[in-house]
Motif scaffolding. Sequence first.
Motif, mmCIF file in Angstrom:
data_model
loop_
_atom_site.group_PDB
_atom_site.id
_atom_site.type_symbol
_atom_site.label_atom_id
_atom_site.label_comp_id
_atom_site.label_asym_id
_atom_site.label_seq_id
_atom_site.Cartn_x
_atom_site.Cartn_y
_atom_site.Cartn_z
ATOM 1 N N ALA A 40 -56.420 -114.786 3.646
ATOM 2 C CA ALA A 40 -57.159 -116.027 3.378
ATOM 3 C C ALA A 40 -56.870 -117.075 4.447
ATOM 4 C CB ALA A 40 -56.794 -116.563 1.999
ATOM 5 N N ILE A 41 -55.604 -117.183 4.852
ATOM 6 C CA ILE A 41 -55.230 -118.148 5.884
ATOM 7 C C ILE A 41 -55.906 -117.793 7.202
ATOM 8 C CG2 ILE A 41 -53.304 -118.969 7.296
ATOM 9 C CD1 ILE A 41 -51.540 -118.657 4.780
ATOM 10 N N GLY A 42 -55.879 -116.527 7.563
ATOM 11 C CA GLY A 42 -56.555 -116.101 8.781
ATOM 12 C C GLY A 42 -58.047 -116.358 8.716
ATOM 13 N N GLY A 43 -58.627 -116.134 7.546
ATOM 14 C CA GLY A 43 -60.060 -116.332 7.372
ATOM 15 C C GLY A 43 -60.506 -117.764 7.605
ATOM 16 N N ALA A 44 -59.593 -118.724 7.469
ATOM 17 C CA ALA A 44 -59.943 -120.125 7.718
ATOM 18 C C ALA A 44 -60.413 -120.307 9.157
ATOM 19 C CB ALA A 44 -58.742 -121.023 7.432
ATOM 20 N N GLY A 45 -59.834 -119.539 10.083
ATOM 21 C CA GLY A 45 -60.272 -119.609 11.477
ATOM 22 C C GLY A 45 -61.694 -119.122 11.638
ATOM 23 N N ARG A 46 -62.033 -118.065 10.936
ATOM 24 C CA ARG A 46 -63.404 -117.550 10.971
ATOM 25 C C ARG A 46 -64.395 -118.566 10.428
ATOM 26 N NH1 ARG A 46 -65.451 -112.712 7.119
ATOM 27 N NH2 ARG A 46 -63.266 -112.135 7.324
ATOM 28 N N LEU A 47 -64.047 -119.185 9.298
ATOM 29 C CA LEU A 47 -64.947 -120.152 8.683
ATOM 30 C C LEU A 47 -65.181 -121.348 9.598
ATOM 31 C CD1 LEU A 47 -63.665 -120.149 4.979
ATOM 32 C CD2 LEU A 47 -65.493 -118.777 6.010
#
Length: 215
Positions: A40-47
């Motif tokens: 989820a934390i990594g996905g923040a970069g994608r978003l």
Amino acid sequence: MQLDTWLLFSGAALALSMAPGPNNLLAMFNGARHGVASAAIGGAGRLLAFALMIVVTAMGLGVVLAASETAFMIIKWGGAIYLVYLGLKSWRTKVAEPEIPGDSVGFVAHPGAMSLARTEFLTAIGNPKAILIFTAFFPQFLDQAGSYGPQFAIMGVTFIAMEACVLLGYGLVGGQVKGLIRSARHMRWLNRISGSLLIAAGVLLALTDRTRSTA
């Protein structure tokens, strides 16, 4: 934006988000290596990357980038090289037996929140297909009689929300795999599979042209 149009857009956005691209692979393997929270934390970069692309598209710059062969090639090759780099890095990741037997957390060092988010951001921003999708996809749902700005904002927020749900889903799948990793050998195989898929994604991106990107 009419409710029926929004529902149709939401379903299409969810379907696009669910495609097993490089970012979704990263979310799944981050979940498998470090847990769902890390995915989820990594996905923040994608978003963040997708939000920036949506803003660029809303400003009309997406059309300019889509029409520029030079810009497309620079972004495409940069993204392809980065994916291959990530794949090779995954293959070379050091794996050690944890101090506590069966503790999968100890197999590989946690890269940190900023590193996870940065990797997903660069992976997303280095894929020119995303901005082409936004440029071709969003306008199809615009009501020409309505105000452009609010409609685009609604679609942008909706797409980001769908993307967030999907990345959590992939992270959860990875989290289930994490429970099966019981030895350093298992983790090495996970890293090799992850690396091979990322390298393959980089090669496929390098072979992509603008016509196939919008398909």
